[in-house]
Design an enzyme around this catalytic site. Structure first.
Site, PDB file in Angstrom:
ATOM      1  N   GLY A   1       0.838  -1.190   0.000  1.00  0.00           N
ATOM      2  CA  GLY A   1       0.000   0.000   0.000  1.00  0.00           C
ATOM      3  C   GLY A   1       0.874   1.241   0.000  1.00  0.00           C
TER       4      GLY A   1
ATOM      5  N   GLN B   1       2.841   9.981   1.641  1.00  0.00           N
ATOM      6  CA  GLN B   1       4.161   9.337   1.574  1.00  0.00           C
ATOM      7  C   GLN B   1       4.946   9.739   0.328  1.00  0.00           C
ATOM      8  OE1 GLN B   1       2.433   5.203   2.379  1.00  0.00           O
ATOM      9  NE2 GLN B   1       4.413   5.117   3.414  1.00  0.00           N
TER      10      GLN B   1
ATOM     11  N   CYS C   1       6.225  -0.118   7.341  1.00  0.00           N
ATOM     12  CA  CYS C   1       5.799   1.043   6.561  1.00  0.00           C
ATOM     13  C   CYS C   1       6.958   1.491   5.682  1.00  0.00           C
ATOM     14  CB  CYS C   1       5.391   2.167   7.519  1.00  0.00           C
ATOM     15  SG  CYS C   1       4.804   3.647   6.675  1.00  0.00           S
ATOM     16  N   LEU C   2       6.665   1.805   4.412  1.00  0.00           N
ATOM     17  CA  LEU C   2       7.730   2.218   3.492  1.00  0.00           C
ATOM     18  C   LEU C   2       8.412   3.509   3.950  1.00  0.00           C
ATOM     19  CD1 LEU C   2       6.046   1.454   0.041  1.00  0.00           C
ATOM     20  CD2 LEU C   2       7.769   0.085   1.253  1.00  0.00           C
TER      21      LEU C   2
ATOM     22  N   HIS D   1      -4.116   0.753   7.972  1.00  0.00           N
ATOM     23  CA  HIS D   1      -2.773   1.356   7.978  1.00  0.00           C
ATOM     24  C   HIS D   1      -2.709   2.533   6.997  1.00  0.00           C
ATOM     25  CE1 HIS D   1       1.766   1.118   8.185  1.00  0.00           C
ATOM     26  NE2 HIS D   1       1.580   1.806   7.062  1.00  0.00           N
ATOM     27  N   GLU D   2      -3.213   2.327   5.770  1.00  0.00           N
ATOM     28  CA  GLU D   2      -3.161   3.395   4.764  1.00  0.00           C
ATOM     29  C   GLU D   2      -4.101   4.534   5.139  1.00  0.00           C
ATOM     30  OE1 GLU D   2      -0.740   3.338   2.807  1.00  0.00           O
ATOM     31  OE2 GLU D   2      -0.248   1.253   3.211  1.00  0.00           O
TER      32      GLU D   2
ATOM     33  N   HIS E   1      -2.570   6.927   7.368  1.00  0.00           N
ATOM     34  CA  HIS E   1      -1.670   7.881   6.705  1.00  0.00           C
ATOM     35  C   HIS E   1      -2.404   9.148   6.276  1.00  0.00           C
ATOM     36  CE1 HIS E   1       2.275   6.078   6.453  1.00  0.00           C
ATOM     37  NE2 HIS E   1       1.821   4.942   5.961  1.00  0.00           N
TER      38      HIS E   1
HETATM   39 NI    NI Z   1       2.768   3.088   5.894  1.00  0.00          NI
END
Ligand code: NI
Length: 196
Positions: A45, A50, A105-106, A147-148, A151
């Site tokens: 995701g 991000q 998380c990226l 999670h997304e 963000h």
């Molecule tokens: Ni993340």
């Protein structure tokens, strides 16, 4: 186009993102770039903050999680074809039993921690054609969305950890924010050092 991923420490990750309209400039290209960036970084995701845009947009392809050891048979069935664009998402309900799952998380490379969240969600969102949908998700599909969704609300999974866990990883988080981390994808760091 592969875009650099904003690292932990950038204020854009803490901001509540804004809804967009159908005529948002360059939206189609932006979504295309987000897919490309997400796949390049091997994520499931990616949310617009991000890549530095504080708008209510995220993309998810949960298919790699179909093979996760924690995936139930019903997770596997759903995740295999779970590829979606979420625009202007609003969480209507989070219910069901809490369950724990290890998240990463990226924007926070190399840190993975167990996070507890409710197992069922109901979400209102627009798809990539701006068609409104209200859907219920459960299990790992719900987890990736939660999670997304966080963000675009300016929340990171590390915010959900216990005070003790937060203290334990603080040093590593500080290092990430200063660019002292290795990732196999390009990242963008918010360095306070510019002001020194
Ligand atoms: Ni993340």
């Amino acid at each position: 186009m592969i875009l650099p991923i904003v690292a932990y420490g950038d204020p854009v990750l803490k901001r509540k993102a804004l809804s967009i309209s159908e005529d948002y400039e360059g939206l189609e290209q932006l979504i295309e770039s987000m897919w490309e960036t997400m796949y390049h970084a091997h994520g499931v995701g990616l949310a617009a903050p991000q890549i530095g845009k504080s708008i209510r947009l995220f993309v998810i392809d949960g298919s790699p999680f179909a093979d996760d050891e924690d995936a139930t048979p019903s997770d596997q069935l759903v995740l295999k074809s779970f590829k979606k664009v979420f625009i202007n998402a609003e969480m209507i309900a989070e219910e069901g039993d809490d369950f724990s799952f290890t998240e990463g998380c990226l924007s926070i490379p190399d840190i993975r921690e167990d996070v507890t969240r409710p197992s069922v969600i109901r979400l209102r969102y627009l798809d990539e054609n701006f068609k409104e949908r209200v859907e219920e998700f459960s299990g790992l599909a719900a987890r990736i969305i939660q999670h997304e969704y966080d963000h675009i609300e300016g929340v990171l999974f590390t915010d959900k950890l216990s005070p003790l866990k937060k203290r334990l990883i603080k040093g590593r988080l500080d290092k990430i924010s200063r660019g002292m981390v290795d990732s196999d994808y390009r990242m963008k760091f918010y360095t306070k050092s510019k002001k020194r």
